[in-house]
Design a protein around this motif. Sequence first.
Motif, PDB file in Angstrom:
ATOM      1  N   ASP A  59     -49.792   0.532 -31.898  1.00 55.73           N
ATOM      2  CA  ASP A  59     -49.965   1.865 -31.327  1.00 55.73           C
ATOM      3  C   ASP A  59     -50.768   2.779 -32.239  1.00 55.73           C
ATOM      4  N   ARG A  62     -54.343   2.404 -31.892  1.00 55.25           N
ATOM      5  CA  ARG A  62     -54.802   2.904 -30.590  1.00 55.25           C
ATOM      6  C   ARG A  62     -54.795   4.422 -30.537  1.00 55.25           C
ATOM      7  N   GLY A  63     -54.374   5.048 -31.620  1.00 50.07           N
ATOM      8  CA  GLY A  63     -54.332   6.505 -31.638  1.00 50.07           C
ATOM      9  C   GLY A  63     -53.027   7.078 -31.118  1.00 50.07           C
ATOM     10  N   LEU A  64     -51.994   6.240 -31.045  1.00 51.90           N
ATOM     11  CA  LEU A  64     -50.681   6.686 -30.574  1.00 51.90           C
ATOM     12  C   LEU A  64     -49.710   6.685 -31.750  1.00 51.90           C
ATOM     13  N   GLY A  65     -49.857   7.675 -32.618  1.00 50.40           N
ATOM     14  CA  GLY A  65     -49.096   7.714 -33.857  1.00 50.40           C
ATOM     15  C   GLY A  65     -47.712   8.330 -33.760  1.00 50.40           C
ATOM     16  N   LYS A  67     -44.046   8.301 -32.018  1.00 56.21           N
ATOM     17  CA  LYS A  67     -43.133   7.518 -31.189  1.00 56.21           C
ATOM     18  C   LYS A  67     -41.736   8.118 -31.274  1.00 56.21           C
ATOM     19  N   GLU A  94     -47.007   7.230 -21.243  1.00 59.51           N
ATOM     20  CA  GLU A  94     -46.277   7.486 -22.489  1.00 59.51           C
ATOM     21  C   GLU A  94     -44.952   6.743 -22.540  1.00 59.51           C
ATOM     22  N   CYS A 113     -47.044   8.594 -27.986  1.00 58.50           N
ATOM     23  CA  CYS A 113     -48.066   9.617 -27.714  1.00 58.50           C
ATOM     24  C   CYS A 113     -48.999   9.712 -28.920  1.00 58.50           C
ATOM     25  N   ALA A 114     -50.064  10.449 -28.744  1.00 58.41           N
ATOM     26  CA  ALA A 114     -51.011  10.651 -29.845  1.00 58.41           C
ATOM     27  C   ALA A 114     -50.376  11.430 -30.993  1.00 58.41           C
ATOM     28  N   ASP A 115     -49.660  12.515 -30.660  1.00 57.05           N
ATOM     29  CA  ASP A 115     -49.116  13.382 -31.703  1.00 57.05           C
ATOM     30  C   ASP A 115     -48.015  14.254 -31.107  1.00 57.05           C
ATOM     31  N   ALA A 118     -49.034  16.242 -27.985  1.00 54.32           N
ATOM     32  CA  ALA A 118     -49.054  15.422 -26.765  1.00 54.32           C
ATOM     33  C   ALA A 118     -47.629  15.186 -26.276  1.00 54.32           C
ATOM     34  N   TYR A 119     -46.708  14.993 -27.206  1.00 55.20           N
ATOM     35  CA  TYR A 119     -45.314  14.802 -26.816  1.00 55.20           C
ATOM     36  C   TYR A 119     -44.750  16.068 -26.179  1.00 55.20           C
TER      37      TYR A 119
END
Length: 147
Positions: A59, A62-65, A67, A94, A113-115, A118-119
Amino acid sequence: MSQIDEIDDQILQALQKDSRISNADLAEKVGLSASSCWRRVRALEETGVIEGYGVRINDAKRGLGFKAIVHVQLTRHDPEQLTAFIRAVKHREEVRACHATTGQADYHLHIACADIDAYNRFLEQFLFRIPAVASAQTNVILRSVKG
């Protein structure tokens, strides 16, 4: 397939570690001929023990840092509201996994999510707009140890 024997269990463990293993290598690993191994794998698939094959994705790359595990409590449990909730979370990118559980929360969502921004958008623009959602508690995942 009524029961999983020791060889089936070895096959399953090997496939969980590497689902791309060749049938010849798998057969050698579990001590079977290639044709016998193929028949067993096919039987495990046909009976639904093996539901499918997948890929693990990094992740972060993929830019989804960001979680998290989100514990969701519902206001109502009538079938219409439950169906609407389930349908909504199934279609959100997501939401990596959704589990109905016992205990304080009704559902547990695994989110990527990205960050944090985004969450927050996921919460405000999606989750909290589902009529059946009463509350959500977030546990941020710091690191994964297994899985």
